[in-house]
Motif scaffolding. Structure first.
Motif, mmCIF file in Angstrom:
data_model
loop_
_atom_site.group_PDB
_atom_site.id
_atom_site.type_symbol
_atom_site.label_atom_id
_atom_site.label_comp_id
_atom_site.label_asym_id
_atom_site.label_seq_id
_atom_site.Cartn_x
_atom_site.Cartn_y
_atom_site.Cartn_z
ATOM 1 N N THR A 57 35.655 34.359 20.291
ATOM 2 C CA THR A 57 36.834 34.554 21.126
ATOM 3 C C THR A 57 36.923 36.034 21.455
ATOM 4 O O THR A 57 36.745 36.882 20.578
ATOM 5 N N PHE A 58 37.168 36.319 22.718
ATOM 6 C CA PHE A 58 37.340 37.707 23.117
ATOM 7 C C PHE A 58 38.197 37.772 24.360
ATOM 8 O O PHE A 58 38.231 36.847 25.166
ATOM 9 N N ASP A 59 38.938 38.859 24.490
ATOM 10 C CA ASP A 59 39.765 39.107 25.658
ATOM 11 C C ASP A 59 39.037 40.091 26.560
ATOM 12 O O ASP A 59 38.446 41.065 26.064
ATOM 13 N N VAL A 60 39.073 39.814 27.860
ATOM 14 C CA VAL A 60 38.455 40.713 28.826
ATOM 15 C C VAL A 60 39.444 41.028 29.939
ATOM 16 O O VAL A 60 40.408 40.301 30.161
ATOM 17 N N GLU A 61 39.162 42.117 30.613
ATOM 18 C CA GLU A 61 39.958 42.524 31.757
ATOM 19 C C GLU A 61 39.014 42.820 32.917
ATOM 20 O O GLU A 61 37.976 43.469 32.734
ATOM 21 N N VAL A 62 39.361 42.343 34.103
ATOM 22 C CA VAL A 62 38.606 42.695 35.301
ATOM 23 C C VAL A 62 38.913 44.169 35.577
ATOM 24 O O VAL A 62 40.074 44.555 35.718
ATOM 25 N N VAL A 63 37.860 44.993 35.611
ATOM 26 C CA VAL A 63 38.050 46.435 35.760
ATOM 27 C C VAL A 63 37.588 46.962 37.111
ATOM 28 O O VAL A 63 37.886 48.101 37.466
ATOM 29 N N GLU A 64 36.853 46.123 37.847
ATOM 30 C CA GLU A 64 36.405 46.534 39.178
ATOM 31 C C GLU A 64 36.223 45.298 40.026
ATOM 32 O O GLU A 64 35.622 44.318 39.610
ATOM 33 N N GLU A 65 36.760 45.365 41.236
ATOM 34 C CA GLU A 65 36.622 44.268 42.174
ATOM 35 C C GLU A 65 36.478 44.842 43.569
ATOM 36 O O GLU A 65 37.340 45.589 44.028
ATOM 37 N N SER A 66 35.373 44.522 44.207
ATOM 38 C CA SER A 66 35.134 44.942 45.578
ATOM 39 C C SER A 66 34.504 43.765 46.302
ATOM 40 O O SER A 66 33.277 43.605 46.311
ATOM 41 N N ALA A 67 35.358 42.904 46.858
ATOM 42 C CA ALA A 67 34.877 41.688 47.523
ATOM 43 C C ALA A 67 34.076 42.054 48.766
ATOM 44 O O ALA A 67 34.453 42.976 49.483
ATOM 45 N N PRO A 68 32.979 41.402 49.041
ATOM 46 C CA PRO A 68 32.356 40.342 48.264
ATOM 47 C C PRO A 68 31.126 40.802 47.487
ATOM 48 O O PRO A 68 30.177 40.047 47.335
ATOM 49 N N THR A 69 31.130 42.033 46.996
ATOM 50 C CA THR A 69 29.898 42.551 46.392
ATOM 51 C C THR A 69 29.952 42.794 44.887
ATOM 52 O O THR A 69 28.920 42.705 44.228
ATOM 53 N N THR A 70 31.116 43.109 44.328
ATOM 54 C CA THR A 70 31.160 43.543 42.932
ATOM 55 C C THR A 70 32.349 42.950 42.186
ATOM 56 O O THR A 70 33.471 42.972 42.687
ATOM 57 N N LEU A 71 32.057 42.446 40.985
ATOM 58 C CA LEU A 71 33.103 42.009 40.074
ATOM 59 C C LEU A 71 32.667 42.454 38.680
ATOM 60 O O LEU A 71 31.587 42.079 38.218
#
Length: 141
Positions: A57-71
């Motif tokens: 079990t682990f918690d994560v956070e989305v730290v970078e989002e640049s649609a539609p190239t990077t997540l």
């Protein structure tokens, strides 16, 4: 930190692939090893995974989002990890590149996990992308 990379081509436009990958809570539908993902709010998620005969079990956070190239994401608790999906348009559709880095505090455990992790992560990544592609094809048809 150990790093694993995997690349696969999905026969769909990057925008459509990204839209499904961005729905993090749906990843449990894409892999047999992911038992469930709980949205915690503010782009944070609690993952429940069963792999290597153990529950993780682990918690994560989305730290970078640049649609539609990077997540990209980073762990907040549990197994220390960070990952990134990089999407690139290719003639066949979209090349999806996964880079996953992780660290397990226990050296003996880390040795055992490292031996199994690369094929396991590649298998899960392939399974996720195959199911994403199948869902995209279902939406088309």
């Amino acid at each position: 930190m150990a790093t694993i990379e995997h690349s696969e081509i999905v026969s769909a436009e990057p925008q459509r692939v990204f839209a499904l990958l961005r729905r993090v809570e749906d990843f449990a539908d894409y892999s047999d090893l992911i038992e469930r993902i709980e949205p915690l709010g503010d782009d944070r998620y609690r993952w429940h995974v069963h792999a290597l005969k153990m529950d993780w079990t682990f918690d994560v956070e989305v730290v970078e989002e640049s649609a539609p190239t990077t997540l990209a994401w980073a762990s907040l608790s549990g197994v220390k990890n960070q990952g990134r999906y990089q999407l690139e348009r290719v003639p066949e559709g979209t090349r999806v590149m996964l880079t996953l880095s992780y660290e397990i505090g226990n050296r003996l455990m880390e040795k055992a996990v490292n031996r199994a992790a690369t094929p396991l992560v590649s298998k899960v990544s392939r399974q996720i992308l195959e199911r994403v592609e199948a869902r995209l094809n279902d939406e088309r048809g």
